[in-house]
Design an enzyme around this catalytic site. Structure first.
Site, short mmCIF file in Angstrom:
data_model
loop_
_atom_site.label_atom_id
_atom_site.label_comp_id
_atom_site.label_asym_id
_atom_site.label_seq_id
_atom_site.Cartn_x
_atom_site.Cartn_y
_atom_site.Cartn_z
N ASP A 222 28.94 11.68 -3.79
CA ASP A 222 28.38 12.36 -4.79
C ASP A 222 27.17 12.69 -4.49
O ASP A 222 26.23 11.76 -4.39
CB ASP A 222 28.41 11.45 -6.35
CG ASP A 222 28.14 12.20 -7.42
OD1 ASP A 222 27.18 13.07 -7.35
OD2 ASP A 222 28.41 11.43 -8.37
N GLU B 60 33.14 16.46 -14.08
CA GLU B 60 33.52 15.43 -13.00
C GLU B 60 34.47 14.40 -13.58
O GLU B 60 34.35 13.14 -13.56
CB GLU B 60 32.21 14.82 -12.80
CG GLU B 60 31.28 14.45 -13.99
CD GLU B 60 29.91 13.73 -13.42
OE1 GLU B 60 29.98 12.67 -12.73
OE2 GLU B 60 28.84 14.08 -14.00
N HIS C 191 27.93 16.03 -18.02
CA HIS C 191 26.63 15.79 -18.82
C HIS C 191 25.63 16.93 -18.51
O HIS C 191 26.11 17.85 -17.55
CB HIS C 191 25.87 14.55 -18.17
CG HIS C 191 25.64 14.54 -16.84
ND1 HIS C 191 25.09 15.38 -15.98
CD2 HIS C 191 26.62 13.89 -15.66
CE1 HIS C 191 25.31 15.04 -14.81
NE2 HIS C 191 26.23 14.19 -14.58
N HIS D 3 34.23 6.74 -17.50
CA HIS D 3 32.84 7.39 -17.56
C HIS D 3 33.39 8.87 -18.45
O HIS D 3 34.62 9.14 -18.57
CB HIS D 3 32.31 7.80 -16.32
CG HIS D 3 32.94 8.75 -15.31
ND1 HIS D 3 33.11 10.18 -15.37
CD2 HIS D 3 33.42 8.23 -14.09
CE1 HIS D 3 33.76 10.24 -14.22
NE2 HIS D 3 33.81 9.34 -13.59
N TYR E 60 39.52 5.51 -10.56
CA TYR E 60 39.24 4.57 -9.73
C TYR E 60 40.14 3.16 -9.77
O TYR E 60 40.29 2.76 -11.10
CB TYR E 60 37.60 4.17 -10.16
CG TYR E 60 37.03 5.34 -10.21
CD1 TYR E 60 36.24 6.14 -9.39
CD2 TYR E 60 36.80 6.00 -11.74
CE1 TYR E 60 35.40 7.02 -9.40
CE2 TYR E 60 35.75 7.01 -11.75
CZ TYR E 60 35.35 7.77 -10.76
OH TYR E 60 34.47 8.82 -10.94
N GLU F 270 33.40 16.64 -8.89
CA GLU F 270 32.42 17.36 -9.68
C GLU F 270 31.84 18.52 -9.55
O GLU F 270 31.24 18.91 -8.10
CB GLU F 270 31.31 15.99 -9.75
CG GLU F 270 30.27 16.39 -10.58
CD GLU F 270 29.04 15.39 -10.76
OE1 GLU F 270 28.89 14.57 -9.66
OE2 GLU F 270 28.38 15.35 -11.62
N HIS G 104 20.65 13.81 -15.19
CA HIS G 104 21.30 13.73 -16.47
C HIS G 104 20.32 14.48 -17.37
O HIS G 104 19.45 13.72 -17.96
CB HIS G 104 21.52 12.24 -16.90
CG HIS G 104 22.66 11.63 -16.01
ND1 HIS G 104 23.00 10.36 -15.73
CD2 HIS G 104 23.56 12.18 -15.15
CE1 HIS G 104 23.92 10.17 -15.20
NE2 HIS G 104 24.44 11.30 -14.59
N ASP H 148 24.47 18.54 -8.76
CA ASP H 148 25.21 17.32 -8.67
C ASP H 148 26.47 17.50 -8.41
O ASP H 148 27.56 18.05 -9.40
CB ASP H 148 24.87 16.79 -10.34
CG ASP H 148 25.70 15.41 -10.44
OD1 ASP H 148 26.10 14.84 -9.35
OD2 ASP H 148 25.70 15.10 -11.71
N ARG I 28 36.69 11.48 -7.42
CA ARG I 28 35.82 12.11 -8.34
C ARG I 28 35.67 13.57 -7.78
O ARG I 28 35.39 13.59 -6.61
CB ARG I 28 34.68 11.55 -8.64
CG ARG I 28 33.92 12.25 -9.61
CD ARG I 28 32.74 11.38 -10.19
NE ARG I 28 31.56 10.98 -9.67
CZ ARG I 28 31.27 9.86 -9.22
NH1 ARG I 28 32.31 8.62 -9.37
NH2 ARG I 28 30.45 9.48 -8.25
N ASP J 286 0.74 -1.32 0.09
CA ASP J 286 0.10 -0.26 -0.17
C ASP J 286 0.81 1.36 -0.03
O ASP J 286 0.35 2.38 0.14
CB ASP J 286 -0.96 -0.03 1.33
CG ASP J 286 -2.04 -0.80 1.09
OD1 ASP J 286 -2.07 -1.44 0.18
OD2 ASP J 286 -2.65 -1.32 2.33
N HIS K 124 28.26 4.23 -9.16
CA HIS K 124 26.98 4.44 -8.56
C HIS K 124 26.55 3.73 -7.41
O HIS K 124 25.49 3.17 -7.48
CB HIS K 124 25.79 4.38 -9.85
CG HIS K 124 25.94 5.45 -10.98
ND1 HIS K 124 25.34 5.31 -12.03
CD2 HIS K 124 26.51 6.63 -10.91
CE1 HIS K 124 25.83 6.31 -12.77
NE2 HIS K 124 26.40 7.16 -12.16
#
Ligand code: GLY
Ligand code: MN
Ligand code: MN
Length: 438
Positions: free
Chosen positions: A257, A381, A351, A347, A385, A404, A358, A268, A402, A36, A240
């Site tokens: 991030d 960004e 973007h 990557h 890694y 960004e 994105h 972002d 990273r 529910d 991610h």
């Protein structure tokens, strides 16, 4: 965002669509979390961009030159019982008075009313493929109109995706959109600073996530723009990562991030800092390399440069750095050519950013990277890694960095929205050291 701006957007879109056309734009469906329980409703960005209407179960129809008004909203009616259980509704009256619809009808009546709006229109602007059930309904409405051909009524025979016109509009941010995005980024910077101040070995990643959300909400953002990534040590190497459920250890880096969403606009931002407040020698080497790539890529964000220019320079700097640190063998040129840098930088450098994290908008026009123009907002960004793997010296293992930022293309060059979040080694270490003393 004021009502005038939504009006201007609809007007502009209808000018581009031309008369003899009609646009149908549903908001996003309600998603069930379990049994529910529903997920909080987040309106579809195209729908919200044109209406500012926040409630679920609504469809916006634009009918240029319609005698009774061009902006029609199908939405939920007021209902005392439902509102007592599930929250307020603005109803048909609110759709007109608050959101500026010329006409509003109950969503339940759409199958009866909408086909009439398609009569004698040549083109339907509707984006297929998001919701197959709704796609079928739209086709059903068209078929219904076709059946009236013998009475002299023409049915639309052209389906056009709205994406091209609408997403090109969304790509260029207005003054009020820029104001909101700057504010969202500023709030996110507060959150990143708070994370730096409270972080210490032994805490759980989700405790840092809680601090980020606390800061977002305390400044008026009801939600993050996307699930926050709080990854320590090896988790920082998962692009991610959102589990955020590990203990953070002395000697590890923490990659965060996270960005707040304000009135439908995203920020972002990524920062990477040491859990214990001080970068080790190797962490610092990699961090400063990524920082150099970030700064040089930002410099490439200016009108006239191509979308890909910041990425090219980031690839160059990161590859040069990895060659000189002995992480990549061979020459810089050969590593760029055979793309071996992609093992550690897999990557792209950015973007578009806007209502969607994105964001929409083409990156290429006629097969070529498009040129940057004032009003576009992009992230920058770069990252590296190093998961434990063959051939990599142990000293680099589990370093994931990273950095960004959110960057607006201006007439003169660019403006960085996220400058309040510290990013040099000295700034970050100083902030973390002060916090520990206090
Ligand atoms: N937060 C997702 C990204 O940086 O693209
Ligand atoms: Mn991003
Ligand atoms: Mn991000």
């Amino acid at each position: 965002m004021n009502k005038r701006e939504f009006f201007r957007r609809r007007k502009r879109l209808m000018d581009l669509m031309g008369d003899e056309s009609v646009a149908i734009i549903p908001t996003s469906p309600v998603h069930i979390r379990n049994r529910d329980v529903e997920f909080p409703h987040r309106p579809d960005s195209d729908f919200f961009y044109l209406s500012g209407y926040p409630e679920p179960e609504a469809v916006l129809v634009l009918v240029p030159d319609r005698h009774h008004g061009e902006f029609v909203l199908f939405c939920r009616e007021r209902d005392e019982k439902m509102e007592t259980w599930n929250g307020r509704r603005s109803g048909l009256e609110g759709a007109c008075d608050i959101y500026g619809a010329n006409d509003a009808f109950p969503i339940e009546d759409m199958d009866d009313i909408l086909p009439g709006m398609l009569e004698d229109r040549e083109r339907i602007y509707y984006t297929m493929g998001n919701d197959s059930g709704f796609d079928q309904r739209v086709l059903g409405w068209v078929n219904q109109v076709r059946k009236q051909a013998r009475t002299g009524i023409n049915a639309p025979d052209e389906f056009v995706s709205l994406n091209h016109l609408l997403h090109e509009m969304r790509l260029f941010k207005s003054r009020s959109e820029i104001t909101l995005m700057k504010k969202a980024a500023k709030i996110s910077c507060h959150a990143h600073k708070r994370a730096m101040k409270v972080c210490k070995p032994g805490m759980m990643e989700y405790q840092i996530e809680a601090e980020l959300l606390h800061e977002f909400m305390r400044h008026g953002c009801r939600s993050a723009a996307y699930p926050s990534i709080v990854g320590s040590g090896e988790n920082g190497c998962i692009l991610h990562y959102t589990e955020n459920n590990s203990e953070m250890n002395d000697g590890e880096l923490l990659l965060i991030d996270a960005g707040a969403e304000l009135e439908g606009y995203a920020s972002d931002i990524t920062r990477t800092f040491p859990v214990n407040g001080e970068y080790s020698k190797e962490q610092k080497q990699i961090y400063e390399l990524v920082l150099e790539a970030n700064e040089k890529a930002i410099k490439k964000v200016r009108p006239g440069n191509h979308w890909n220019d910041p990425h090219d320079v980031a690839v160059e700097i990161l590859t040069e750095g990895m060659v000189s640190l002995g992480i990549l063998k061979g020459t810089v040129k050969s590593n760029i050519k055979n793309e071996s840098y992609k093992k550690y930088f897999m990557h792209r450098t950015g973007h578009w950013l806007g209502m969607d994290v994105h964001d929409v908008g083409d990156y290429k026009l006629d097969g070529e990277w498009r040129k940057l123009e004032p009003g576009m907002v992009t992230t920058i960004e770069p990252g590296l890694y190093f998961q434990p793997q063959n051939g990599l010296q142990k000293k680099w293992w589990n370093i994931g960095v990273r950095i960004e930022d959110d960057v607006l293309v201006t007439k003169e060059g660019n403006e960085v929205f996220s400058h309040d979040a510290p990013k040099t080694v000295d700034e970050i270490q100083a902030l973390m050291a002060t916090a520990k003393v206090a």
